[in-house]
Design an enzyme around this catalytic site. Structure first.
Site, short mmCIF file in Angstrom:
data_model
loop_
_atom_site.label_atom_id
_atom_site.label_comp_id
_atom_site.label_asym_id
_atom_site.label_seq_id
_atom_site.Cartn_x
_atom_site.Cartn_y
_atom_site.Cartn_z
N LYS A 100 -4.19 -8.97 -0.72
CA LYS A 100 -3.90 -8.90 -2.01
C LYS A 100 -2.14 -9.71 -2.37
CE LYS A 100 0.48 -5.88 -2.02
NZ LYS A 100 0.24 -6.32 -0.12
N LYS A 144 -12.38 -8.06 8.90
CA LYS A 144 -11.47 -6.96 8.09
C LYS A 144 -12.07 -5.49 7.92
CE LYS A 144 -7.91 -5.37 4.90
NZ LYS A 144 -6.67 -5.40 4.75
N LYS A 204 1.82 -12.23 4.17
CA LYS A 204 2.71 -12.59 3.14
C LYS A 204 3.67 -13.70 2.96
CE LYS A 204 3.43 -7.59 3.43
NZ LYS A 204 2.37 -6.67 2.36
N GLY A 260 0.40 -1.28 0.06
CA GLY A 260 0.34 -0.01 -0.17
C GLY A 260 0.38 1.23 -0.16
N ASN A 261 2.08 1.26 0.21
CA ASN A 261 3.10 2.49 0.95
C ASN A 261 3.60 3.09 -0.72
OD1 ASN A 261 4.81 0.36 1.20
ND2 ASN A 261 6.39 1.86 1.75
P1 ADP Z 1 2.08 -3.78 2.68
O1 ADP Z 1 1.27 -2.75 2.86
O2 ADP Z 1 2.94 -3.43 1.95
O3 ADP Z 1 1.01 -4.96 2.52
P2 ADP Z 1 1.54 -4.30 5.08
O4 ADP Z 1 1.50 -3.65 6.44
O5 ADP Z 1 0.54 -5.67 5.26
O6 ADP Z 1 2.29 -4.30 4.86
O7 ADP Z 1 3.09 -5.88 5.60
C1 ADP Z 1 3.88 -4.96 6.29
C2 ADP Z 1 4.28 -4.84 7.64
O8 ADP Z 1 4.27 -6.54 8.48
C3 ADP Z 1 5.81 -3.91 7.84
O9 ADP Z 1 5.68 -2.65 8.37
C4 ADP Z 1 5.63 -4.40 9.98
O10 ADP Z 1 5.36 -3.52 10.27
C5 ADP Z 1 4.95 -6.01 9.64
N1 ADP Z 1 5.37 -7.16 9.85
C6 ADP Z 1 4.45 -7.86 11.45
N2 ADP Z 1 5.32 -9.54 11.12
C7 ADP Z 1 6.52 -9.05 10.86
C8 ADP Z 1 8.15 -9.59 10.44
N3 ADP Z 1 7.81 -10.72 11.35
N4 ADP Z 1 9.10 -8.86 9.91
C9 ADP Z 1 9.00 -7.83 10.02
N5 ADP Z 1 7.59 -7.08 9.35
C10 ADP Z 1 6.58 -7.51 10.03
MG MG Z 2 -0.65 -5.99 3.65
#
Ligand code: ADP
Ligand code: MG
Length: 315
Positions: free
Chosen positions: A215, A127, A277, A11-12
């Site tokens: 996604k 969600k 992810k 998203g960022n």
């Molecule tokens: P996106 O918009 O890319 O899907 P998300 O916020 O859903 O981003 O996922 C990325 C975030 O996951 C990171 O900013 C971090 O805060 C979080 N995160 C959770 N668990 C972990 C982990 N084990 N290692 C790294 N990041 C993590």
């Molecule tokens: Mg996400």
């Protein structure tokens, strides 16, 4: 044959958390992401791109609500299709400006993603989407629209939000068409926001449902449908970490699917962010994908060379 990379943009990459989401801000962010993608394209990879749409759908939801006495509000499923077009436009233009018009064809496919109408998430949606409300506002708006609303944060004036199901993606309706385009050498932007969720209705036809598909999960299904060798998940951290946020936090450079499931069960990857992810990447590799990588936009090119990020592969 050139290898195919399925890129999932976080998203960022389109709207930073502290931004309002003006067109200038979004165009600027998209250009930064597209510079990395153009670099990967120039190395000879075939490319499919998917992206998040949370902030864009959130803003559209506010517009529907505020203008409902003037223009009929559109359901979430339609807002999802609108954002695929919006973000697709921005990326098509940005990639063309970076790559030139001669040897690159960049297209966006409005993409429907099939889900099971009996998915358990339809019974207990979790969600959060759209604006925050007070408890009173949320209950009134939920009643009026037939929405489920829930208490989603512990503090602040507005702690309630609409929640929708986040069903598991089963297949990409336009998958075959997307594969033909990728095989023909086009850069394809598809399944934005996790895709437009559709079910098979009583008449055997497709029908949109108000839900949000993760996604990264949809991206891994699309990656398999286009026979991508590599699934590249770009987010705002350079790699996945063990004991995330704790004093002994440490990066994972490589893991096998078995190790990924073990770390997931131990709770290292938080649900709703890193969890899906890692899960999507692991399934991709288990289903025969060569490797999946989780890294930041800035490290994308290095990670493809195996010099950064977290790589999930069988060995
Ligand atoms: P996106 O918009 O890319 O899907 P998300 O916020 O859903 O981003 O996922 C990325 C975030 O996951 C990171 O900013 C971090 O805060 C979080 N995160 C959770 N668990 C972990 C982990 N084990 N290692 C790294 N990041 C993590
Ligand atoms: Mg996400």
């Amino acid at each position: 044959m050139d290898k195919c990379v399925m890129i999932a943009l976080g998203g960022n990459a389109i709207k930073q958390p502290d931004e309002r989401g003006t067109v200038e801000e979004q165009m600027r962010n998209v250009a930064v992401a597209c510079r990395q993608i153009a670099e990967i394209a120039k190395q000879g990879y075939k490319i499919v791109i998917t992206h998040g749409n949370g902030p864009q759908v959130g803003n559209l939801a506010i517009q529907q609500e505020q203008a409902q006495d003037i223009v009929p509000p559109q359901p979430l499923v339609v807002l999802g299709s609108m954002t695929q077009g919006q973000i697709g436009y921005m990326m098509q233009q940005s990639l063309r400006n970076l790559l030139g018009e001669d040897s690159w064809e960049v297209v966006t496919v409005v993409t429907q993603v099939l889900v099971d109408r009996d998915d358990p998430d339809f019974v207990d949606p979790n969600k959060p989407v759209g604006p925050f409300y007070t408890e009173e506002e949320a209950k009134k708006i939920g009643e009026e629209n037939g929405w489920t609303v829930k208490h989603v944060r512990p503090s602040g004036d507005r702690q309630w939000r609409r929640v929708v199901p986040s069903p598991i993606p089963l297949g990409i309706v336009e998958g075959k068409a997307i594969k033909k385009m990728v095989d023909a050498g086009m850069i394809v932007i598809a399944s934005g926001g996790g895709g437009i969720p559709v079910i098979i209705n009583d008449d055997g036809g497709l029908e949109g449902v108000d839900a949000v598909i993760d996604k990264d999960r949809a991206g891994s299904v699309l990656a398999k449908e286009v026979d991508a060798e590599i699934f590249l998940v770009l987010t705002d951290v350079d790699c996945a970490k063990l004991d995330y946020g704790k004093p002994d936090e440490r990066p994972v450079e490589r893991m096998t699917p078995a190790e990924a499931w073990k770390y997931s069960e131990e709770g290292h990857f938080l649900p709703g962010s890193m969890g899906p992810k890692v899960e999507a990447c692991t399934r991709f590799v288990e289903d025969g994908g060569e490797r999946a990588i989780i890294t930041s936009l800035a490290k994308a090119v290095d990670a493809l060379k195996g010099e950064a990020g977290t790589t999930i592969s069988q060995n």
